[in-house]
Design an enzyme around this catalytic site. Structure first.
Site, PDB file in Angstrom:
ATOM      1  CG  ASP A 179      -1.778  -1.238   1.410  1.00  0.00           C
ATOM      2  OD1 ASP A 179      -2.060  -1.672   0.439  1.00  0.00           O
ATOM      3  OD2 ASP A 179      -2.117  -1.687   2.431  1.00  0.00           O
ATOM      4  NE  ARG A 201      -5.716  -5.211  -1.198  1.00  0.00           N
ATOM      5  CZ  ARG A 201      -6.760  -6.111  -1.625  1.00  0.00           C
ATOM      6  NH1 ARG A 201      -6.914  -6.496  -2.873  1.00  0.00           N
ATOM      7  NH2 ARG A 201      -7.812  -6.164  -0.836  1.00  0.00           N
ATOM      8  NE  ARG A 261     -11.805  -2.775  -2.549  1.00  0.00           N
ATOM      9  CZ  ARG A 261     -11.216  -3.877  -1.694  1.00  0.00           C
ATOM     10  NH1 ARG A 261      -9.973  -3.650  -1.012  1.00  0.00           N
ATOM     11  NH2 ARG A 261     -11.911  -4.616  -1.050  1.00  0.00           N
ATOM     12  CE  LYS A 264     -14.617  -2.747   0.408  1.00  0.00           C
ATOM     13  NZ  LYS A 264     -15.830  -3.201  -0.166  1.00  0.00           N
TER      14      LYS A 264
END
Ligand SMILES: *[C@@H]1O[C@H](CO)[C@@H](O)[C@H](O)[C@H]1NC(C)=O
Ligand SMILES: *[C@@H]1O[C@H](CO)[C@@H](O)[C@H](O)[C@H]1NC(C)=O
Length: 381
Positions: A179, A201, A261, A264
């Site tokens: 991330d 990610r 997303r 999200k």
């Protein structure tokens, strides 16, 4: 002009440029009182080790990046069993395979038809640097790049400014490859003019525990990738906002070539999404879970197939001038209409959460404009 006058003028210009090294401006909205490293003397880390030390210690710092810090290879590589998830229907042609993070490959989440494959990934990418409190991390021009490593603001670290840097190349070929920026248990974070690209990610997570007051502004989330979970060169895992009573101002950001997303939302985050530009989104932008609250105004959705996947929470999409007048009592301005071009629908007229905005610092709004593409990201301040 006499030479001495000229030299003096040149020196003065040079001195003012030097004096200008520091955070530019202040945050708007919920993260407004973030001060980061404050008046600490700006300092340039010599290498990734010094950058890591300065970011993680408990000294207030203004850390200036005028070059690239490349973490790839710094912790070695790992080869182990991962998987080709059901979503990867384009092997060899730009799909995304997965690292078996938290048994994701084997616990059913990778879908029916998942197959085990060997994956080789860069270890530095999967875990971010854990920041200490009171930091300003800023870049000079377009030079401040962090390659192969993300940033984590967690476990009580707070009061952090990240401005004008580019985070890139965190194992983009793998789901769970890393991330870029994670918030988990913090308060007062301002992310401004940051560019994020080529991430395995999520590009930005406000996750798990409370992130409290956050402003994300003028940043670019560039989903262009050769490894797409949706097989179309668009990155799926963009923004994930969860947490506990988080207050997120998301203003002036450019989100493009993504497929999902974006964001999200789960948990009970209150998101003020204002003057952002979503462009070329092949799947969905918003996915609003139960308990989440979104006030969206003055945004542009251009070529966004599905601006809203699902709304199980509360959404005010600034639907009409008449309805938008309800904002005035809580935001200090009438909400601004969103603009749509070749995009799906986005509608919500829930005002029941507006009382949550009372007494908060609220970002201003201007008319929706695609000019955001020119002002968001690194090298624009
Ligand atoms: C951060 O700065 C605040 C205000 O100056 C100070 O109270 C706090 O102790 C600092 N935190 C750390 C971890 O140094
Ligand atoms: C919103 O208001 C509700 C009801 O007062 C409260 O329980 C919740 O914590 C508030 N959420 C935020 C993000 O402020």
């Amino acid at each position: 002009m006499r030479t001495s006058t000229f030299v003096f003028a040149a020196l003065a210009a040079f001195a003012s440029r030097c004096a200008a090294v520091g955070v530019v401006g202040t945050a708007e909205g919920f993260g407004k009182s973030t001060t980061g490293g404050g008046s600490a003397t700006p300092a340039y880390p010599k290498d990734i080790a010094e950058l890591t030390t300065w970011l993680t210690d408990d000294v207030a710092r203004v850390i200036v990046l005028n070059k690239e810090y490349n973490f790839i290879g710094s912790q070695g590589t790992v080869t182990e069993n991962g998987c080709r998830p059901a979503s990867n229907k384009c092997p060899g042609a730009g799909g995304q395979d997965a690292i078996n993070h938290a048994d994701w490959c084997t616990n059913g989440n990778a879908g029916a038809g998942v197959t085990t494959i060997k994956v080789t990934y860069d270890k530095a990418g999967v875990n971010g640097i854990n920041l200490g409190s009171n930091k300003s991390l800023i870049g000079i021009g377009s030079a401040g790049v962090i390659r192969g490593k993300g940033l984590r603001i967690a476990n009580g670290a707070k009061n952090i400014i990240i401005q004008n840097i580019h985070i890139t190349e965190l194992n983009p070929q793998y789901i769970w490859g890393g991330d870029a920026i994670t918030l988990a248990g913090t308060d007062l974070v301002w992310i401004d003019h940051v560019k994020v690209s080529l991430i395995g990610r999520q590009m930005l997570v406000t996750g798990g525990s409370a992130s409290n007051r956050v402003t994300v502004s003028n940043s670019e989330f560039d989903g262009s990738t050769s490894w797409s979970a949706t097989c179309d060169n668009h990155h799926y895992w963009t923004l994930y906002f969860t947490g506990s009573n988080d207050l997120v101002t998301f203003k002036g950001n450019y989100i493009h070539h993504t497929s999902g997303r974006g964001p999200k939302m789960t948990g009970n985050t209150l998101l003020h999404a204002v003057n952002n530009y979503w462009y070329a989104v092949s799947g969905h932008a918003f996915d609003i879970g139960s308990g989440s609250m979104v006030l969206a105004e003055g945004n542009v959705f251009q070529n966004v197939v599905t601006p809203l996947l699902e709304n199980l929470g509360k959404l005010f999409s600034s639907p009409s001038a008449t309805a938008n007048a309800a904002c005035t009592a809580y935001l200090g301005h009438s909400c601004v209409l969103n603009a749509f071009g070749s995009s799906g629908s986005f509608s919500g007229s829930d005002t029941s959460f507006f009382s949550n905005l009372s007494g908060k610092t609220i970002a201003t709004a201007v008319a929706a404009s695609a000019n955001v593409a020119k002002t968001a990201g690194i090298g624009k301040i």
